[in-house]
Write a protein that holds these residues in place. Structure first.
Motif, PDB file in Angstrom:
ATOM      1  N   THR A 163       6.814   1.433  -6.241  1.00  0.00           N
ATOM      2  CA  THR A 163       7.296   2.804  -6.440  1.00  0.00           C
ATOM      3  C   THR A 163       7.631   3.049  -7.900  1.00  0.00           C
ATOM      4  OG1 THR A 163       8.283   2.718  -4.230  1.00  0.00           O
ATOM      5  CG2 THR A 163       8.934   4.556  -5.657  1.00  0.00           C
ATOM      6  N   VAL A 164       6.960   4.041  -8.465  1.00  0.00           N
ATOM      7  CA  VAL A 164       7.217   4.457  -9.840  1.00  0.00           C
ATOM      8  C   VAL A 164       7.983   5.769  -9.792  1.00  0.00           C
ATOM      9  CG1 VAL A 164       5.025   5.709 -10.069  1.00  0.00           C
ATOM     10  CG2 VAL A 164       6.146   4.823 -12.101  1.00  0.00           C
ATOM     11  N   LEU A 165       8.832   6.005 -10.784  1.00  0.00           N
ATOM     12  CA  LEU A 165       9.558   7.265 -10.887  1.00  0.00           C
ATOM     13  C   LEU A 165       8.859   8.166 -11.901  1.00  0.00           C
ATOM     14  CD1 LEU A 165      13.264   6.030 -10.927  1.00  0.00           C
ATOM     15  CD2 LEU A 165      11.936   6.900  -8.989  1.00  0.00           C
ATOM     16  N   LEU A 166       8.478   9.354 -11.457  1.00  0.00           N
ATOM     17  CA  LEU A 166       7.900  10.365 -12.329  1.00  0.00           C
ATOM     18  C   LEU A 166       8.945  11.442 -12.568  1.00  0.00           C
ATOM     19  CD1 LEU A 166       4.513  10.813 -10.419  1.00  0.00           C
ATOM     20  CD2 LEU A 166       4.952   9.349 -12.410  1.00  0.00           C
ATOM     21  N   VAL A 167       8.731  12.246 -13.596  1.00  0.00           N
ATOM     22  CA  VAL A 167       9.606  13.393 -13.841  1.00  0.00           C
ATOM     23  C   VAL A 167       8.756  14.657 -13.886  1.00  0.00           C
ATOM     24  CG1 VAL A 167      11.450  12.125 -15.020  1.00  0.00           C
ATOM     25  CG2 VAL A 167       9.540  13.006 -16.352  1.00  0.00           C
ATOM     26  N   ARG A 168       9.340  15.742 -13.393  1.00  0.00           N
ATOM     27  CA  ARG A 168       8.682  17.050 -13.455  1.00  0.00           C
ATOM     28  C   ARG A 168       9.388  17.818 -14.568  1.00  0.00           C
ATOM     29  NH1 ARG A 168       5.781  18.915  -9.492  1.00  0.00           N
ATOM     30  NH2 ARG A 168       7.028  17.878  -7.912  1.00  0.00           N
ATOM     31  N   GLU A 169       8.583  18.255 -15.551  1.00  0.00           N
ATOM     32  CA  GLU A 169       9.139  18.860 -16.757  1.00  0.00           C
ATOM     33  C   GLU A 169       8.267  20.035 -17.196  1.00  0.00           C
ATOM     34  OE1 GLU A 169      10.487  17.187 -21.157  1.00  0.00           O
ATOM     35  OE2 GLU A 169       9.235  15.929 -19.890  1.00  0.00           O
ATOM     36  N   TYR A 170       8.897  21.032 -17.795  1.00  0.00           N
ATOM     37  CA  TYR A 170       8.139  22.163 -18.319  1.00  0.00           C
ATOM     38  C   TYR A 170       7.252  21.680 -19.463  1.00  0.00           C
ATOM     39  CZ  TYR A 170       6.804  26.398 -20.705  1.00  0.00           C
ATOM     40  OH  TYR A 170       6.063  27.376 -21.315  1.00  0.00           O
ATOM     41  N   ALA A 171       5.980  22.071 -19.432  1.00  0.00           N
ATOM     42  CA  ALA A 171       5.006  21.715 -20.465  1.00  0.00           C
ATOM     43  C   ALA A 171       4.554  22.999 -21.163  1.00  0.00           C
ATOM     44  CB  ALA A 171       3.818  20.989 -19.838  1.00  0.00           C
ATOM     45  N   ALA A 172       4.983  23.192 -22.386  1.00  0.00           N
ATOM     46  CA  ALA A 172       4.664  24.420 -23.114  1.00  0.00           C
ATOM     47  C   ALA A 172       3.164  24.558 -23.364  1.00  0.00           C
ATOM     48  CB  ALA A 172       5.420  24.462 -24.449  1.00  0.00           C
ATOM     49  N   GLY A 173       2.459  23.446 -23.554  1.00  0.00           N
ATOM     50  CA  GLY A 173       1.023  23.497 -23.833  1.00  0.00           C
ATOM     51  C   GLY A 173       0.213  24.121 -22.712  1.00  0.00           C
ATOM     52  N   THR A 174       0.633  23.902 -21.475  1.00  0.00           N
ATOM     53  CA  THR A 174      -0.081  24.468 -20.325  1.00  0.00           C
ATOM     54  C   THR A 174       0.725  25.570 -19.645  1.00  0.00           C
ATOM     55  OG1 THR A 174       0.837  22.733 -18.906  1.00  0.00           O
ATOM     56  CG2 THR A 174      -1.375  22.347 -19.832  1.00  0.00           C
ATOM     57  N   HIS A 175       1.959  25.807 -20.105  1.00  0.00           N
ATOM     58  CA  HIS A 175       2.883  26.803 -19.547  1.00  0.00           C
ATOM     59  C   HIS A 175       2.996  26.650 -18.028  1.00  0.00           C
ATOM     60  CE1 HIS A 175       5.449  30.234 -19.422  1.00  0.00           C
ATOM     61  NE2 HIS A 175       4.632  30.923 -18.649  1.00  0.00           N
ATOM     62  N   ARG A 176       3.354  25.432 -17.632  1.00  0.00           N
ATOM     63  CA  ARG A 176       3.604  25.138 -16.228  1.00  0.00           C
ATOM     64  C   ARG A 176       4.465  23.879 -16.172  1.00  0.00           C
ATOM     65  NH1 ARG A 176      -2.516  23.182 -14.819  1.00  0.00           N
ATOM     66  NH2 ARG A 176      -2.372  21.125 -15.735  1.00  0.00           N
TER      67      ARG A 176
ATOM     68  N   ARG B 245      -4.106  15.443  -8.677  1.00  0.00           N
ATOM     69  CA  ARG B 245      -3.203  16.595  -8.607  1.00  0.00           C
ATOM     70  C   ARG B 245      -3.343  17.457  -9.853  1.00  0.00           C
ATOM     71  NH1 ARG B 245       2.074  16.083  -5.379  1.00  0.00           N
ATOM     72  NH2 ARG B 245       2.667  17.695  -6.872  1.00  0.00           N
ATOM     73  N   GLU B 246      -3.322  18.759  -9.655  1.00  0.00           N
ATOM     74  CA  GLU B 246      -3.404  19.713 -10.772  1.00  0.00           C
ATOM     75  C   GLU B 246      -2.196  19.610 -11.697  1.00  0.00           C
ATOM     76  OE1 GLU B 246      -5.757  22.012 -11.803  1.00  0.00           O
ATOM     77  OE2 GLU B 246      -7.057  20.977 -10.386  1.00  0.00           O
ATOM     78  N   ASP B 247      -1.032  19.277 -11.150  1.00  0.00           N
ATOM     79  CA  ASP B 247       0.188  19.237 -11.963  1.00  0.00           C
ATOM     80  C   ASP B 247       0.456  17.856 -12.559  1.00  0.00           C
ATOM     81  OD1 ASP B 247       0.901  17.983  -9.585  1.00  0.00           O
ATOM     82  OD2 ASP B 247       2.855  18.983  -9.443  1.00  0.00           O
ATOM     83  N   PHE B 248      -0.546  16.988 -12.554  1.00  0.00           N
ATOM     84  CA  PHE B 248      -0.449  15.674 -13.200  1.00  0.00           C
ATOM     85  C   PHE B 248      -1.689  15.514 -14.075  1.00  0.00           C
ATOM     86  CE2 PHE B 248      -1.086  11.064 -13.456  1.00  0.00           C
ATOM     87  CZ  PHE B 248       0.163  10.665 -13.888  1.00  0.00           C
ATOM     88  N   SER B 249      -1.601  16.020 -15.302  1.00  0.00           N
ATOM     89  CA  SER B 249      -2.806  16.057 -16.139  1.00  0.00           C
ATOM     90  C   SER B 249      -2.660  15.332 -17.468  1.00  0.00           C
ATOM     91  CB  SER B 249      -3.206  17.521 -16.400  1.00  0.00           C
ATOM     92  OG  SER B 249      -2.235  18.163 -17.192  1.00  0.00           O
ATOM     93  N   GLU B 250      -1.505  14.765 -17.765  1.00  0.00           N
ATOM     94  CA  GLU B 250      -1.294  14.112 -19.054  1.00  0.00           C
ATOM     95  C   GLU B 250      -2.000  12.758 -19.061  1.00  0.00           C
ATOM     96  OE1 GLU B 250       0.109  12.349 -22.477  1.00  0.00           O
ATOM     97  OE2 GLU B 250       1.053  11.631 -20.649  1.00  0.00           O
ATOM     98  N   GLY B 251      -2.982  12.619 -19.928  1.00  0.00           N
ATOM     99  CA  GLY B 251      -3.842  11.447 -19.935  1.00  0.00           C
ATOM    100  C   GLY B 251      -3.126  10.135 -20.199  1.00  0.00           C
TER     101      GLY B 251
END
Length: 183
Positions: free
Chosen positions: A57-70, A159-165
Motif C-alpha cells: 500500500t502506497v499513500l498518494l495525495v490529491r492536490e490542485y495542479a495549476a498546469g492542468t487546472h484540476r 486514471r485521468e486524474d493520475f497523469s504526472e509522469g
C-alpha cells in the motif's frame, strides 16, 4: 557507441522565473554547429517520495495542479531546501503533505524531467515504517491522502486524474525494486 560530448563555444542566459534559460552554441564531433536551448533549475533539486504504509500500500495525495487546472493524484513531491539532504527533505515533505513521517528512508535513484532541454532532477525516495506526524506545509489547503494498492498499479496508470509522469515512473520502479528482493 561512445561519443565525445559537443564543445560549448558560448552560453548566453536570460531570466525565466524559477529557471534560467540558456542558449548554447555547440559544435559536435563531426564539425556541425547548432544552437540549443535549455532551462537550468535555480533550486537545489527535488524529491519524489513513495510512502509505503505496508508492503503493498502506497499513500498518494490529491492536490490542485495549476498546469492542468484540476485536482491530481500523485506522490508526495517537493523541493530540497538549501543545505538540506535529500532524505531529510523527503521526510519533511511527507510530514507536510501526507501527515506521516518515516523511520526508514531509502534513496532509489534520480529521475530527470525532459533531459533534452531541462537540467531538473529529482531523487526517488522510498519511505517505510510510517507513523502519524504532521508539519505545516506551504499548500493552501490540506491534501487528501489516498491509499493505493501496488498490485492495482495498472488501474492507477489509466486514471485521468493520475497523469504526472515522475509519479508513475517512481511507482513502477519501486514496485520492481520490491518484487526483486531489494525491499
Amino acid at each position: 557507441m561512445s561519443r565525445r560530448l559537443p564543445t560549448i563555444h558560448h552560453v548566453s542566459e536570460q531570466d525565466a522565473g524559477p529557471y534560467r534559460m540558456e542558449r548554447l552554441d555547440l559544435e559536435f564531433g563531426n564539425g556541425e554547429r547548432r544552437q540549443y536551448q535549455r532551462l537550468h533549475s535555480r533550486g537545489h533539486g527535488a524529491v519524489i517520495v513513495v510512502p509505503l504504509l505496508d508492503a503493498d500500500t502506497v499513500l498518494l495525495v490529491r492536490e490542485y495542479a495549476a498546469g492542468t487546472h484540476r485536482y491530481e493524484l500523485g506522490l508526495v513531491e517537493g523541493r530540497i531546501d538549501a543545505g538540506e539532504a535529500p532524505l531529510h527533505a523527503a521526510n519533511r515533505e511527507l510530514q507536510e503533505e501526507a501527515g506521516y513521517a518515516a523511520r526508514s528512508l531509502q534513496l532509489l535513484r534520480m529521475l530527470t524531467l525532459s533531459p533534452r532541454y531541462m537540467s531538473h532532477q529529482a531523487h526517488v525516495v522510498v519511505a517505510r515504517d510510517l507513523y502519524p506526524q504532521r508539519l505545516p506545509g506551504d499548500e493552501p489547503e490540506e491534501l487528501e491522502v489516498v491509499p493505493w494498492k501496488l498490485h492495482a498499479l495498472h488501474e492507477l496508470a489509466l486514471r485521468e486524474d493520475f497523469s504526472e509522469g515522475r509519479s508513475l515512473a517512481a511507482l513502477f520502479i519501486t514496485r520492481e525494486w520490491l518484487q526483486h528482493g531489494n525491499g
